[in-house]
Scaffold this active site. Sequence first.
Site, PDB file in Angstrom:
ATOM      1  N   ASP A  61      13.207-107.395  27.482  1.00  0.00           N
ATOM      2  CA  ASP A  61      12.519-108.637  27.100  1.00  0.00           C
ATOM      3  C   ASP A  61      12.135-109.492  28.307  1.00  0.00           C
ATOM      4  O   ASP A  61      11.086-110.138  28.309  1.00  0.00           O
ATOM      5  CB  ASP A  61      13.394-109.467  26.137  1.00  0.00           C
ATOM      6  CG  ASP A  61      13.225-108.994  24.698  1.00  0.00           C
ATOM      7  OD1 ASP A  61      12.671-107.892  24.504  1.00  0.00           O
ATOM      8  OD2 ASP A  61      13.629-109.724  23.779  1.00  0.00           O
ATOM      9  N   ASN A 106       8.581-106.040  22.208  1.00  0.00           N
ATOM     10  CA  ASN A 106       9.026-106.581  20.918  1.00  0.00           C
ATOM     11  C   ASN A 106       9.714-107.918  21.151  1.00  0.00           C
ATOM     12  O   ASN A 106      10.678-108.262  20.470  1.00  0.00           O
ATOM     13  CB  ASN A 106       9.976-105.592  20.231  1.00  0.00           C
ATOM     14  CG  ASN A 106      10.145-105.914  18.749  1.00  0.00           C
ATOM     15  OD1 ASN A 106       9.456-106.784  18.213  1.00  0.00           O
ATOM     16  ND2 ASN A 106      11.067-105.224  18.101  1.00  0.00           N
ATOM     17  N   ASP A 345      21.551-115.157  15.701  1.00  0.00           N
ATOM     18  CA  ASP A 345      21.747-113.874  16.378  1.00  0.00           C
ATOM     19  C   ASP A 345      23.217-113.464  16.397  1.00  0.00           C
ATOM     20  O   ASP A 345      23.570-112.352  16.017  1.00  0.00           O
ATOM     21  CB  ASP A 345      21.197-113.939  17.812  1.00  0.00           C
ATOM     22  CG  ASP A 345      19.674-113.918  17.808  1.00  0.00           C
ATOM     23  OD1 ASP A 345      19.094-113.600  16.753  1.00  0.00           O
ATOM     24  OD2 ASP A 345      19.067-114.230  18.845  1.00  0.00           O
ATOM     25  N   GLU A 373      13.588-108.259  14.842  1.00  0.00           N
ATOM     26  CA  GLU A 373      13.228-106.941  15.349  1.00  0.00           C
ATOM     27  C   GLU A 373      13.037-105.945  14.197  1.00  0.00           C
ATOM     28  O   GLU A 373      12.261-105.012  14.262  1.00  0.00           O
ATOM     29  CB  GLU A 373      14.291-106.431  16.304  1.00  0.00           C
ATOM     30  CG  GLU A 373      14.195-106.990  17.713  1.00  0.00           C
ATOM     31  CD  GLU A 373      14.717-108.402  17.877  1.00  0.00           C
ATOM     32  OE1 GLU A 373      14.914-109.104  16.860  1.00  0.00           O
ATOM     33  OE2 GLU A 373      14.914-108.832  19.035  1.00  0.00           O
ATOM     34  N   HIS A 417      18.457-103.963  19.065  1.00  0.00           N
ATOM     35  CA  HIS A 417      19.624-104.010  19.936  1.00  0.00           C
ATOM     36  C   HIS A 417      20.859-104.574  19.249  1.00  0.00           C
ATOM     37  O   HIS A 417      21.969-104.093  19.449  1.00  0.00           O
ATOM     38  CB  HIS A 417      19.281-104.834  21.182  1.00  0.00           C
ATOM     39  CG  HIS A 417      18.717-106.204  20.888  1.00  0.00           C
ATOM     40  ND1 HIS A 417      19.029-107.304  21.626  1.00  0.00           N
ATOM     41  CD2 HIS A 417      17.874-106.662  19.922  1.00  0.00           C
ATOM     42  CE1 HIS A 417      18.389-108.359  21.150  1.00  0.00           C
ATOM     43  NE2 HIS A 417      17.680-107.993  20.123  1.00  0.00           N
ATOM     44  N   ARG A 418      20.668-105.588  18.420  1.00  0.00           N
ATOM     45  CA  ARG A 418      21.848-106.237  17.826  1.00  0.00           C
ATOM     46  C   ARG A 418      22.489-105.385  16.728  1.00  0.00           C
ATOM     47  O   ARG A 418      23.684-105.481  16.492  1.00  0.00           O
ATOM     48  CB  ARG A 418      21.499-107.626  17.301  1.00  0.00           C
ATOM     49  CG  ARG A 418      21.004-108.531  18.392  1.00  0.00           C
ATOM     50  CD  ARG A 418      21.247-109.993  18.162  1.00  0.00           C
ATOM     51  NE  ARG A 418      20.623-110.727  19.237  1.00  0.00           N
ATOM     52  CZ  ARG A 418      21.102-110.804  20.483  1.00  0.00           C
ATOM     53  NH1 ARG A 418      22.248-110.227  20.781  1.00  0.00           N
ATOM     54  NH2 ARG A 418      20.452-111.456  21.418  1.00  0.00           N
ATOM     55  N   LYS A 450      17.019-103.914  25.325  1.00  0.00           N
ATOM     56  CA  LYS A 450      16.214-105.123  25.082  1.00  0.00           C
ATOM     57  C   LYS A 450      16.869-106.352  25.711  1.00  0.00           C
ATOM     58  O   LYS A 450      16.197-107.195  26.280  1.00  0.00           O
ATOM     59  CB  LYS A 450      16.049-105.324  23.576  1.00  0.00           C
ATOM     60  CG  LYS A 450      15.092-106.439  23.199  1.00  0.00           C
ATOM     61  CD  LYS A 450      14.816-106.406  21.709  1.00  0.00           C
ATOM     62  CE  LYS A 450      13.513-107.108  21.367  1.00  0.00           C
ATOM     63  NZ  LYS A 450      13.576-108.537  21.417  1.00  0.00           N
TER      64      LYS A 450
END
Length: 690
Positions: A61, A106, A345, A373, A417-418, A450
């Site tokens: 990112d 993204n 998040d 995402e 990613h999360r 990311k």
Amino acid sequence: MSGPATPAAVSFPPQLPLSLRDRAAGSVRVPGSKSYSNRALLLAALAGGTTRIHHLLHSDDTAVMIESLRQLGVLIEAEGPQVLRVHGMDGVLRSSAEPIACFVGNSGLTIRTLLPALVLGLADREGTAVRLHGVARMHERPIADLVEGLRAIGAHIECEAAEGFPPLRLHGRPLDPQAELSVRGNVSSQFLTGLLQIAPGLAKLWDLPEIIVRVEGELISRPYIDLTLALLSMFGAQWREPEPGMFWISPAPNSGRSGLISPGDVTVEGDASSASYFLAAGALGGGPLAVLGVGSQTLQGDVAFAQALSAMGARVSMHADSIVVQAPASGRLQAIDWPCGDIPDAAMTLVPLALYAEGTTHLRGIGSWRVKETDRIAAMATEARKLGAVVAEGPDWLSITPPAALQSAEIATYDDHRVAMSFALCAFAHPGDADRGRLLTILEPGCVAKTYPEFFNDFARVAAQAVPVIAIDGPSASGKGTVAARVAEALGLHYLDSGALYRCLGLLCLEAGLDPNTAVQPEQRQRILDLAARHAPQFVGTNILLQGRPVGEAIRTEAVGQMASCLAALPEVRAALLRQQHDFARSPGLVADGRDMSTVVFPGAVLKVFLTATAEARAERRYKQLIEKGFSATLSLLQQDLEDRDRRDRERPVAPLLFDAEAGMVMLDTTRLSISEAVEFVLQRARPLL
Ligand code: C5P
């Protein structure tokens, strides 16, 4: 120099089996905050003056933000791995007859803050057009509220495919002066961030003392706005909020066109969302685990995740720049009913925690997950169900009831990613785990790049830090392998022959036609890294299985040893094998032998031994071993090879073989010792430490 502002490539296998672990302790320094890094980059690019950004996050990112800014004419230079120098354009972007293309991957924050900055920067650049585009998912993420807010001040923005979604094409044109801007805040707070960041410049452009930016309706993720305001203050802008959702912004006194003045240096905080995985790891793995770089002074809202963790029963202590977590005193986490609107998040990390808690956990206020995402509510529910949980979902909520025992699962990650980092936490032993047979595999784990390319390495390290390690380093044929294996057996500990990992990779590279005697070419590097990321040998008793075939003998040849030592000099190879080595450190403890066990891989080892012997003695031992096994060998050649290999191992810039008394290493010269004497030397020192 327009140098390495992009991260060193970390290679990922298509599937990552995670070994189960029951402990996590020690400390981890999380990488720089994504939200902070990308705000700082854009403000530094907009502002007057040069900004040195310290501890910037290296990730996908931030890479797309940096690359986009460079496309727009911003000079960004690396001043070392941790410092980036950004030469501010003071609100003026480069003009170009050709359309400029910016790829935003993204990264929602990148597109949503770059677009307003372009509207400002191109206000007097008629004829210049910029195209903002990203990956397929980015083209499904809404941006209509921001586009409308900007069109209301005269911006010329085209949505190329569907109205309200990227890709976008922006044409430079003068703007219509207005004292007040407005934007809706219920889909993403990033739209408001985008407008706030250009408000000082608009005030300058229109010669107004201040600009009002008003949020229409509800504002979600408020803490991210507080972060934006804090960074604006650093760049000299002034703001007040006389009523909630109404921001009066004035330019920095004596500023140029951007209304912003560089503060000179900006230090990025550790990422509070990334910290959540390790705070959770401390709660699941006993702790105490100290997460460094994030604490009570942090500007990021996700630090409030620590409150949810305390409410679940974990013991959390907050310090200015760190947070330390231990498992609940009762031993078991409790379910919570939690409003997550301010920690969108980090709240994802509550899903794996809910799987370990007693009762049903309710997460509310998570509607924004639907447009991230991936549709994160659907993704988290689907994957938690694979592990056996009962999950109910609504438009903006989830409720999670854990199973009595977690099931083996292959976790899909949706290029998010999360999702990957959250479910990695399910590698911790579950109260219902009867044995260690449960398997957890993360599919396409590379999505963590990311925001946190090193995540899986750090995750393995905090588990490794929690068990006692005896590190035995030394040159080739010093006897360290035999001694380490016997010490492990005598103490009932696990054993790692780290050289075997390098040798297995060496074997694969030889089979792939690589030549140890020629320098590694860049295109070969990627192949080697791919092999390193995938090779994952298994140690079964005394045998070694490489992709299913036994290679215990095949990796012991001199050719493989030479290849291994060439590969071992490549920093990326060493980094790729680090996680595999940490995975060997399991309860009740580990004896590890190699070249950098004490210095790099297990610097917290309870005992560090440097085993050595003269080159003649070592060559003779190797000669005898080979002859006994029926191989032919020449003593003088063997000694020459050993000396070559030692020189390469000692002289390489990364993780060289060295004796370091200050690091607590003890020297043992085995030239005149029997193996039993050497084993006894180590055992005598190890026993009191365990
Ligand atoms: O110990 P062994 O001879 O099996 O290791 C093979 C090669 O792998 C060594 O020459 C060394 O270059 C490399 N190695 C390393 N770091 C380790 C273990 C081995 O660089 N921890």
